[in-house]
Enzyme design. Structure first.
Site, mmCIF file in Angstrom:
data_model
loop_
_atom_site.group_PDB
_atom_site.id
_atom_site.type_symbol
_atom_site.label_atom_id
_atom_site.label_comp_id
_atom_site.label_asym_id
_atom_site.label_seq_id
_atom_site.Cartn_x
_atom_site.Cartn_y
_atom_site.Cartn_z
ATOM 1 N N TYR A 56 -8.266 -47.326 -10.171
ATOM 2 C CA TYR A 56 -7.496 -48.347 -10.824
ATOM 3 C C TYR A 56 -6.102 -48.845 -10.039
ATOM 4 O O TYR A 56 -6.289 -49.971 -9.531
ATOM 5 C CB TYR A 56 -7.134 -48.039 -12.301
ATOM 6 C CG TYR A 56 -8.104 -47.595 -13.123
ATOM 7 C CD1 TYR A 56 -9.141 -48.694 -14.042
ATOM 8 C CD2 TYR A 56 -8.695 -46.243 -13.333
ATOM 9 C CE1 TYR A 56 -9.999 -48.419 -14.768
ATOM 10 C CE2 TYR A 56 -9.503 -46.132 -14.148
ATOM 11 C CZ TYR A 56 -10.623 -47.186 -14.831
ATOM 12 O OH TYR A 56 -11.638 -46.967 -15.721
ATOM 13 N N TYR B 130 -17.358 -49.923 -9.075
ATOM 14 C CA TYR B 130 -16.276 -49.063 -9.727
ATOM 15 C C TYR B 130 -16.443 -47.786 -9.327
ATOM 16 O O TYR B 130 -17.335 -47.079 -9.054
ATOM 17 C CB TYR B 130 -16.808 -49.078 -11.402
ATOM 18 C CG TYR B 130 -15.809 -48.091 -12.220
ATOM 19 C CD1 TYR B 130 -14.754 -48.652 -12.620
ATOM 20 C CD2 TYR B 130 -16.299 -46.877 -12.504
ATOM 21 C CE1 TYR B 130 -13.959 -47.832 -13.393
ATOM 22 C CE2 TYR B 130 -15.540 -45.926 -13.089
ATOM 23 C CZ TYR B 130 -14.177 -46.435 -13.662
ATOM 24 O OH TYR B 130 -13.659 -45.598 -14.446
ATOM 25 N N LYS C 101 -3.320 -45.222 -21.280
ATOM 26 C CA LYS C 101 -4.062 -44.912 -22.547
ATOM 27 C C LYS C 101 -3.065 -44.098 -23.535
ATOM 28 O O LYS C 101 -3.367 -44.200 -24.797
ATOM 29 C CB LYS C 101 -5.110 -44.137 -22.333
ATOM 30 C CG LYS C 101 -6.346 -44.670 -21.315
ATOM 31 C CD LYS C 101 -6.707 -46.031 -21.596
ATOM 32 C CE LYS C 101 -7.729 -46.527 -20.519
ATOM 33 N NZ LYS C 101 -7.300 -46.764 -19.217
#
Ligand code: PLP
Length: 329
Positions: free
Chosen positions: A287, A261, A49
């Protein structure tokens, strides 16, 4: 292209290292493995990010914003890096996190959100859009000027960071006289994959890019690729490129969502232990652990030829490990 003239706030330590994984390559006996260390972007423990936020915060500052607002999961890496970026840029930060106020002492990303000074609001995920609007309106009422960053920072502005990341990789490969046949990484809100694929087209990178769907089920096949093309084309317009992409330009790897998730299973556990014990590389439970696990599975199934080179693009996230300790021991 006009990337050099776009508003950008420096946050990342670039270029991130490109490293070989010789012990793991030998153990697996398949393709040569390399890793691109975007877990080392440098901002508050790093991650993908940071690259997006250079352009998002750049635009926020150009628009005279004084506050960043974004949303995500309780252990969102995106929220942690946004909060840190806000601190560095001298902006206020509000985070809308899914769930109830936790009873325990905060850990992982959530601990860092507090340390860098973000204000956390606990919300139900389904009211996210409403709460975002309400919060923006309330801040404007107080004569503040909020800038809303969508989930994951995945729009045309944010994806610009990954167009440059792909150029950065191509330059590292040129200098090192190396070739990469496949790139594997986690894909979720799409800005990373959209930027990378657009960047690959622009830089003339010819290897294949495999975005492992972190939270994408088979029913997302089609709509998700459409979304990726849309972000990429918005980005192309933003940076003044004539390139346009369609859904067929994107390769998303489905079938690795496991328990859902943020649910750690054997795939993630094995991947985290393998990367750590063979190369001293720390993946994350949500992730990079899942994407790396998918890569190990694909190697086992013979998806890559033994003479080929596979690059794992580490997108960060390790701070979340500490909040998932019970699932990892
Ligand atoms: C957000 C995130 C991703 C996914 O990137 P998107 O641009 O949302 O697809 C992958 N890995 C980590 C560690 C992340 O925090």
């Amino acid at each position: 292209m006009n990337i050099a003239t776009l508003p950008r706030f420096p946050l990342a330590q670039l270029p991130t290292p490109l490293e070989a994984l010789p012990r793991l390559s030998r153990k697996l006996g398949g393709p040569q493995l390399h890793i691109k260390r975007d877990d080392q972007t440098g901002l508050a423990l790093g991650g993908n990010k940071t690259r997006k936020l250079e352009f998002l915060v750049g635009q926020a500052l150009a628009q005279g914003a004084d506050t960043l607002i974004t949303a995500g999961a309780a252990q969102s890496n995106h929220c942690r890096q946004t909060a840190a970026a806000a601190a560095k840029a001298g902006l206020r930060c509000h985070l809308l996190l899914n769930g109830d106020t936790p009873g325990q002492i905060p850990n992982g990303n959530l601990l860092l959100d507090g340390l860098v000074g973000a204000v956390v609001h606990w919300i139900e995920r389904r009211e996210r859009a409403t709460r975002l609007n309400q919060l923006s309106a309330a801040l404007r009422e107080q004569k503040l000027n909020p800038y809303v960053i969508g989930v994951g920072g995945s729009n045309g502005v944010g994806a610009t960071g990954y167009v440059l990341a792909m150029q950065e990789l191509v330059e590292q490969l040129r200098v090192g006289q190396q070739a990469v046949d496949h790139i594997v990484f986690g894909s979720s809100s799409g800005g990373t994959q959209a930027g990378m694929v657009l960047g690959a087209k622009i830089a003339g990178f010819t290897g294949r890019l495999h975005g492992v769907g972190i939270d994408k089920e088979d029913r997302d096949r089609g709509p998700y690729e459409d979304e990726l093309a849309q972000i990429a084309n918005e980005c192309a317009e933003y940076i003044g490129s004539n390139v346009r992409l369609t859904k067929s330009d994107f390769e998303v790897v489905y079938g690795y969502v496991g328990g859902g998730y943020g649910v750690v299973g054997d795939l993630e556990r094995e991947a985290i232990r393998t990367a750590a014990s063979y190369e001293g590389i720390i993946l994350d439970p949500v992730y990079a652990g899942r994407a790396f696990g998918a890569m190990l599975d694909l190697i086992r199934k013979g998806a890559f030829k033994s003479g080929e080179t596979v690059l794992f693009w580490h997108t960060g996230g390790a701070p979340a490990l500490f909040a998932y300790a019970a699932d990892l021991v």
